[in-house]
Design a protein around this motif. Structure first.
Motif, short mmCIF file in Angstrom:
data_model
loop_
_atom_site.label_atom_id
_atom_site.label_comp_id
_atom_site.label_asym_id
_atom_site.label_seq_id
_atom_site.Cartn_x
_atom_site.Cartn_y
_atom_site.Cartn_z
N ASP A 34 0.92 -0.99 -0.03
CA ASP A 34 0.06 0.07 0.09
C ASP A 34 1.21 1.09 -0.08
OD1 ASP A 34 -1.90 2.26 0.85
OD2 ASP A 34 -2.70 1.32 2.39
N PRO A 35 0.30 2.03 -1.03
CA PRO A 35 2.09 3.00 -0.87
C PRO A 35 1.45 4.47 0.09
CG PRO A 35 0.23 2.93 -2.60
CD PRO A 35 -0.15 1.50 -2.48
N ARG A 36 0.28 4.30 0.34
CA ARG A 36 0.11 5.18 1.64
C ARG A 36 0.68 4.61 2.89
NH1 ARG A 36 -1.11 6.98 -2.85
NH2 ARG A 36 0.98 7.73 -2.29
N GLN A 37 1.06 3.71 2.97
CA GLN A 37 1.11 3.21 4.00
C GLN A 37 3.55 3.06 3.89
OE1 GLN A 37 -0.11 -0.58 6.29
NE2 GLN A 37 -1.51 -0.89 4.42
N ALA A 49 9.62 9.38 2.65
CA ALA A 49 9.48 9.03 1.35
C ALA A 49 7.81 9.38 0.66
CB ALA A 49 9.77 7.79 0.54
N THR A 50 7.52 9.94 -0.73
CA THR A 50 6.79 10.53 -1.30
C THR A 50 6.45 9.37 -2.90
OG1 THR A 50 6.85 12.80 -0.42
CG2 THR A 50 4.61 11.97 -1.97
N PHE A 51 5.61 8.07 -2.56
CA PHE A 51 4.79 7.86 -3.85
C PHE A 51 4.28 8.38 -4.97
CE2 PHE A 51 7.54 4.97 -1.24
CZ PHE A 51 8.12 3.54 -1.90
N THR A 52 4.24 8.62 -5.34
CA THR A 52 3.50 9.45 -6.50
C THR A 52 3.01 8.79 -7.60
OG1 THR A 52 5.30 9.84 -7.83
CG2 THR A 52 5.07 11.52 -6.88
N LYS A 73 15.04 16.41 -3.73
CA LYS A 73 14.47 15.64 -3.57
C LYS A 73 15.03 14.47 -5.03
CE LYS A 73 9.96 17.30 -2.80
NZ LYS A 73 9.47 18.47 -3.62
N TRP A 74 15.43 13.27 -3.87
CA TRP A 74 16.15 12.14 -5.05
C TRP A 74 14.92 11.56 -5.20
CZ3 TRP A 74 16.27 6.84 -4.38
CH2 TRP A 74 17.14 6.68 -4.55
N SER A 75 14.88 11.10 -6.76
CA SER A 75 14.39 10.04 -7.34
C SER A 75 14.54 8.14 -7.05
CB SER A 75 13.70 9.99 -8.79
OG SER A 75 13.43 11.87 -8.09
N GLY A 76 13.19 7.93 -7.19
CA GLY A 76 13.74 6.28 -7.25
C GLY A 76 12.93 5.51 -7.84
N SER A 77 13.01 4.50 -8.19
CA SER A 77 11.67 3.48 -8.98
C SER A 77 11.69 2.53 -9.21
CB SER A 77 10.97 4.02 -10.63
OG SER A 77 11.85 3.92 -11.04
#
Length: 159
Positions: A34-37, A49-52, A73-77
């Motif tokens: 769950d991205p919010r968790q 972290a912020t999941f977009t 901001k450091w981006s990841g995926s």
């Protein structure tokens, strides 16, 4: 502290982290899917972290950024490569993680029931020994800071 073992294996270019939690396996699985968790524990307290985007399907992607103390901001995926509900999922490092070429090339998360709750085992695979050696100190520090947040999330009263 939820982390019970950290094993560095330079021969196989892996870092394995084992963490135990006092909740059922299903609850642990839900936190990771769950991205919010995920936002509440993926980044350490000093870089939340912020999941977009979070398409939790084989071939789907999760995209996120960590906000550093100075506002950068450091981006990841991740690209999800395998999903076995409540037991495991695997992901490859996203193509857009060029900001840090030393990140693990792949990560596997396994979840299992234990007599006192559940266990998470993550296996991070690196492309080279140099990448592994350069990444491990910061990665281990980040995990040790982040996973207690997961422990707190999991044990919250779910009213």
């Amino acid at each position: 502290m939820p982390i019970t073992a950290v094993t560095k294996d330079p021969e196989n270019l892996t870092l394995t982290v084992v963490a135990d939690f006092p909740v059922p396996q299903q609850r642990l699985w839900e936190a990771w899917t769950d991205p919010r968790q995920l936002e509440r524990f993926w980044g350490p307290p000093f870089a939340p972290a912020t999941f977009t985007h979070h398409d939790f399907t084989v071939g789907g992607r999760a995209e996120y950024f960590l906000t550093l103390a100075d506002g950068q901001k450091w981006s990841g995926s991740w690209r999800f490569t395998a999903i076995n509900p409540i037991d495991s999922f695997e992901a490859s490092d996203g193509d857009d993680n060029a900001e840090d070429e030393n990140l693990p090339a792949a990560i596997k998360f396994h979840f299992e029931a234990t007599p006192t709750g559940s266990r998470m085992i993550s296996i991070n695979s690196f492309e080279s020994l140099e990448a592994m050696e350069e990444t491990l100190p910061g990665m281990e520090e980040g995990l040790r800071a982040a996973l207690p947040q997961l422990d707190a999330l999991l044990t919250e009263d779910k009213d």
